[in-house]
Scaffold this motif. Sequence first.
Motif, PDB file in Angstrom:
ATOM      1  N   ARG A   1       7.177  21.213 -13.779  1.00  0.00           N
ATOM      2  CA  ARG A   1       6.365  20.019 -13.517  1.00  0.00           C
ATOM      3  C   ARG A   1       6.938  19.248 -12.335  1.00  0.00           C
ATOM      4  N   LYS A   2       6.028  18.723 -11.516  1.00  0.00           N
ATOM      5  CA  LYS A   2       6.467  18.008 -10.318  1.00  0.00           C
ATOM      6  C   LYS A   2       6.937  16.614 -10.706  1.00  0.00           C
ATOM      7  N   ILE A   3       8.192  16.320 -10.422  1.00  0.00           N
ATOM      8  CA  ILE A   3       8.722  14.991 -10.754  1.00  0.00           C
ATOM      9  C   ILE A   3       8.975  14.158  -9.499  1.00  0.00           C
TER      10      ILE A   3
ATOM     11  N   ALA B   1       5.468  -1.181  -6.943  1.00  0.00           N
ATOM     12  CA  ALA B   1       4.216  -0.422  -7.060  1.00  0.00           C
ATOM     13  C   ALA B   1       3.660  -0.147  -5.673  1.00  0.00           C
ATOM     14  N   GLN B   2       2.947   0.977  -5.528  1.00  0.00           N
ATOM     15  CA  GLN B   2       2.177   1.246  -4.308  1.00  0.00           C
ATOM     16  C   GLN B   2       0.714   1.388  -4.705  1.00  0.00           C
ATOM     17  N   THR B   3      -0.145   0.774  -3.899  1.00  0.00           N
ATOM     18  CA  THR B   3      -1.577   0.895  -4.187  1.00  0.00           C
ATOM     19  C   THR B   3      -2.212   2.029  -3.379  1.00  0.00           C
TER      20      THR B   3
ATOM     21  N   GLY C   1      -0.163   4.923  -2.141  1.00  0.00           N
ATOM     22  CA  GLY C   1       0.952   5.846  -1.910  1.00  0.00           C
ATOM     23  C   GLY C   1       0.423   7.125  -1.270  1.00  0.00           C
ATOM     24  N   ARG C   2       1.128   7.608  -0.252  1.00  0.00           N
ATOM     25  CA  ARG C   2       0.624   8.749   0.515  1.00  0.00           C
ATOM     26  C   ARG C   2       1.393  10.019   0.189  1.00  0.00           C
ATOM     27  N   GLY C   3       0.665  11.120   0.059  1.00  0.00           N
ATOM     28  CA  GLY C   3       1.273  12.443   0.008  1.00  0.00           C
ATOM     29  C   GLY C   3       1.091  13.085   1.372  1.00  0.00           C
ATOM     30  N   ARG C   4       1.266  14.385   1.455  1.00  0.00           N
ATOM     31  CA  ARG C   4       1.082  15.069   2.725  1.00  0.00           C
ATOM     32  C   ARG C   4      -0.408  15.335   2.940  1.00  0.00           C
ATOM     33  N   ARG C   5      -0.793  15.484   4.202  1.00  0.00           N
ATOM     34  CA  ARG C   5      -2.185  15.832   4.569  1.00  0.00           C
ATOM     35  C   ARG C   5      -3.233  14.979   3.895  1.00  0.00           C
ATOM     36  N   GLY C   6      -3.003  13.670   3.888  1.00  0.00           N
ATOM     37  CA  GLY C   6      -4.022  12.768   3.373  1.00  0.00           C
ATOM     38  C   GLY C   6      -4.128  12.723   1.863  1.00  0.00           C
ATOM     39  N   ARG C   7      -3.223  13.411   1.154  1.00  0.00           N
ATOM     40  CA  ARG C   7      -3.291  13.354  -0.310  1.00  0.00           C
ATOM     41  C   ARG C   7      -2.666  12.052  -0.806  1.00  0.00           C
ATOM     42  N   ASP C   8      -2.924  11.744  -2.074  1.00  0.00           N
ATOM     43  CA  ASP C   8      -2.432  10.484  -2.656  1.00  0.00           C
ATOM     44  C   ASP C   8      -1.153  10.716  -3.444  1.00  0.00           C
ATOM     45  N   TRP C   9      -0.390   9.655  -3.577  1.00  0.00           N
ATOM     46  CA  TRP C   9       0.775   9.689  -4.465  1.00  0.00           C
ATOM     47  C   TRP C   9       0.644   8.532  -5.452  1.00  0.00           C
ATOM     48  N   VAL C  10       0.522   8.844  -6.711  1.00  0.00           N
ATOM     49  CA  VAL C  10       0.303   7.840  -7.757  1.00  0.00           C
ATOM     50  C   VAL C  10       1.626   7.124  -8.047  1.00  0.00           C
ATOM     51  N   SER C  11       1.632   5.813  -7.897  1.00  0.00           N
ATOM     52  CA  SER C  11       2.897   5.062  -7.917  1.00  0.00           C
ATOM     53  C   SER C  11       2.802   3.795  -8.762  1.00  0.00           C
TER      54      SER C  11
ATOM     55  N   VAL D   1       9.912   9.289  -6.845  1.00  0.00           N
ATOM     56  CA  VAL D   1      10.504   9.972  -8.004  1.00  0.00           C
ATOM     57  C   VAL D   1       9.924   9.361  -9.273  1.00  0.00           C
ATOM     58  N   ASN D   2       9.299  10.210 -10.092  1.00  0.00           N
ATOM     59  CA  ASN D   2       8.767   9.737 -11.376  1.00  0.00           C
ATOM     60  C   ASN D   2       9.921   9.582 -12.355  1.00  0.00           C
ATOM     61  N   LEU D   3      10.117   8.382 -12.836  1.00  0.00           N
ATOM     62  CA  LEU D   3      11.275   8.143 -13.706  1.00  0.00           C
ATOM     63  C   LEU D   3      10.879   7.900 -15.163  1.00  0.00           C
TER      64      LEU D   3
ATOM     65  N   ASP E   1       0.851  -1.194   0.000  1.00  0.00           N
ATOM     66  CA  ASP E   1       0.000   0.000   0.000  1.00  0.00           C
ATOM     67  C   ASP E   1       0.884   1.240   0.000  1.00  0.00           C
ATOM     68  N   SER E   2       1.782   1.295   0.993  1.00  0.00           N
ATOM     69  CA  SER E   2       2.660   2.466   1.102  1.00  0.00           C
ATOM     70  C   SER E   2       3.992   2.024   1.713  1.00  0.00           C
ATOM     71  N   THR E   3       5.091   2.372   1.063  1.00  0.00           N
ATOM     72  CA  THR E   3       6.396   2.002   1.646  1.00  0.00           C
ATOM     73  C   THR E   3       6.597   2.728   2.973  1.00  0.00           C
TER      74      THR E   3
HETATM   75  C1  BT5 Z   1       4.052  14.666  -1.757  1.00  0.00           C
HETATM   76  O1  BT5 Z   1       2.856  15.022  -1.183  1.00  0.00           O
HETATM   77  O2  BT5 Z   1       4.522  15.166  -2.749  1.00  0.00           O
HETATM   78  C2  BT5 Z   1       4.739  13.498  -1.055  1.00  0.00           C
HETATM   79  C3  BT5 Z   1       4.785  12.259  -1.901  1.00  0.00           C
HETATM   80  C4  BT5 Z   1       5.602  11.173  -1.231  1.00  0.00           C
HETATM   81  C5  BT5 Z   1       5.501   9.878  -1.977  1.00  0.00           C
HETATM   82  C6  BT5 Z   1       6.444   8.822  -1.421  1.00  0.00           C
HETATM   83  S1  BT5 Z   1       6.525   7.421  -2.441  1.00  0.00           S
HETATM   84  C7  BT5 Z   1       7.346   6.525  -1.232  1.00  0.00           C
HETATM   85  C8  BT5 Z   1       6.717   6.900   0.092  1.00  0.00           C
HETATM   86  N1  BT5 Z   1       5.581   6.069   0.414  1.00  0.00           N
HETATM   87  C9  BT5 Z   1       4.443   6.769   0.469  1.00  0.00           C
HETATM   88  O3  BT5 Z   1       3.301   6.292   0.710  1.00  0.00           O
HETATM   89  N2  BT5 Z   1       4.699   8.071   0.189  1.00  0.00           N
HETATM   90  C10 BT5 Z   1       6.106   8.295  -0.026  1.00  0.00           C
HETATM   91  P1  BT5 Z   1       2.023  16.317  -1.574  1.00  0.00           P
HETATM   92  O4  BT5 Z   1       2.926  17.514  -1.584  1.00  0.00           O
HETATM   93  O5  BT5 Z   1       0.860  16.299  -0.663  1.00  0.00           O
HETATM   94  O6  BT5 Z   1       1.599  16.067  -3.068  1.00  0.00           O
HETATM   95  C11 BT5 Z   1       0.579  15.188  -3.384  1.00  0.00           C
HETATM   96  C12 BT5 Z   1      -0.069  15.719  -4.655  1.00  0.00           C
HETATM   97  O7  BT5 Z   1       0.836  15.555  -5.757  1.00  0.00           O
HETATM   98  C13 BT5 Z   1      -1.327  14.951  -5.051  1.00  0.00           C
HETATM   99  O8  BT5 Z   1      -2.465  15.494  -4.444  1.00  0.00           O
HETATM  100  C14 BT5 Z   1      -1.345  15.131  -6.563  1.00  0.00           C
HETATM  101  O9  BT5 Z   1      -1.858  16.398  -6.918  1.00  0.00           O
HETATM  102  C15 BT5 Z   1       0.129  15.164  -6.919  1.00  0.00           C
HETATM  103  N3  BT5 Z   1       0.636  13.835  -7.317  1.00  0.00           N
HETATM  104  C16 BT5 Z   1       0.219  12.604  -6.946  1.00  0.00           C
HETATM  105  N4  BT5 Z   1       0.970  11.651  -7.499  1.00  0.00           N
HETATM  106  C17 BT5 Z   1       1.892  12.286  -8.253  1.00  0.00           C
HETATM  107  C18 BT5 Z   1       2.953  11.855  -9.060  1.00  0.00           C
HETATM  108  N5  BT5 Z   1       3.280  10.550  -9.215  1.00  0.00           N
HETATM  109  N6  BT5 Z   1       3.707  12.799  -9.694  1.00  0.00           N
HETATM  110  C19 BT5 Z   1       3.435  14.113  -9.573  1.00  0.00           C
HETATM  111  N7  BT5 Z   1       2.444  14.581  -8.811  1.00  0.00           N
HETATM  112  C20 BT5 Z   1       1.684  13.689  -8.151  1.00  0.00           C
END
Ligand code: BT5
Length: 241
Positions: free
Chosen positions: A109-111, A40-42, A44-54, A129-131, A16-18
Amino acid sequence: MPTWAGCVIRHEETVDSTNRVARQWAREGAPHGAAVIARAQTGGRGRRGRDWVSPAGLGLWLSVVLRLAESAWRTLSFAAALAVSDACEATCGIAPQIKWPNDLLLNGRKISGILIEMEGSAAVLGIGVNLRQRAEDFPEALRARAGSLLTQTGADIPPEAFLPPLLDAIEKRVCQEDILDAYTARCVTLGSAVRVIEASGSFLGTAQSLDASGALIVLDTEGILRRVQAADVSVRGENGF
Ligand code: BT5
């Protein structure tokens, strides 16, 4: 060769998330530098409950357990952003800009994104990191704002080739003394017109500097200096950010 970063590495196919896996490992006693990587992550977490597409195999999804003195926590997110920028430079010759606090941008662009979470006395440093994504690999909603090293530089770097320079750079940057100066030199936010979104509302201004704690000092449109710590900051003119 790093001595502690990646001293033990768990390679997973899909999690789900590393960060979640690394936090559990930290609770069970993972050493300083222990790392979790997933293809792969199913969830992946961003900050404040946002998602990270992985998506599988198209990026590096990594979490590192750090057992650091409390004094190092303050600048950890800056060290991490610089480390990712260094690893991009080492692998494809271009250092991305950093948007405060720790988004990595190439051509606006956010990489890459960074998520630091505490687990007891340990910190878990999560880096995505998007590669190798092509434009069409990103969900429609992200297509205009996200990029990969492939789309932005043409370099096709597999995750296993990006990992060693990243671990090297993490080890070097996390211990660097003058990290705020190094960060300031690569931070696109400083000197730019910004929009600051805080829980209490948003305002416009110009980002002036960082203070010793890493907070952003913003001169607002009424001429008042404001100290910004936990907020989302868009650099105006940077492709919607
Ligand atoms: C981040 O949050 O940018 C932190 C992302 C951290 C991901 C890593 S992956 C390994 C580890 N395991 C986890 O579960 N997480 C960490 P934030 O600043 O909140 O940005 C999230 C926002 O970025 C989303 O709401 C989207 O708008 C956008 N986003 C999501 N996936 C993206 C992607 N692959 N590339 C670019 N933007 C993305």
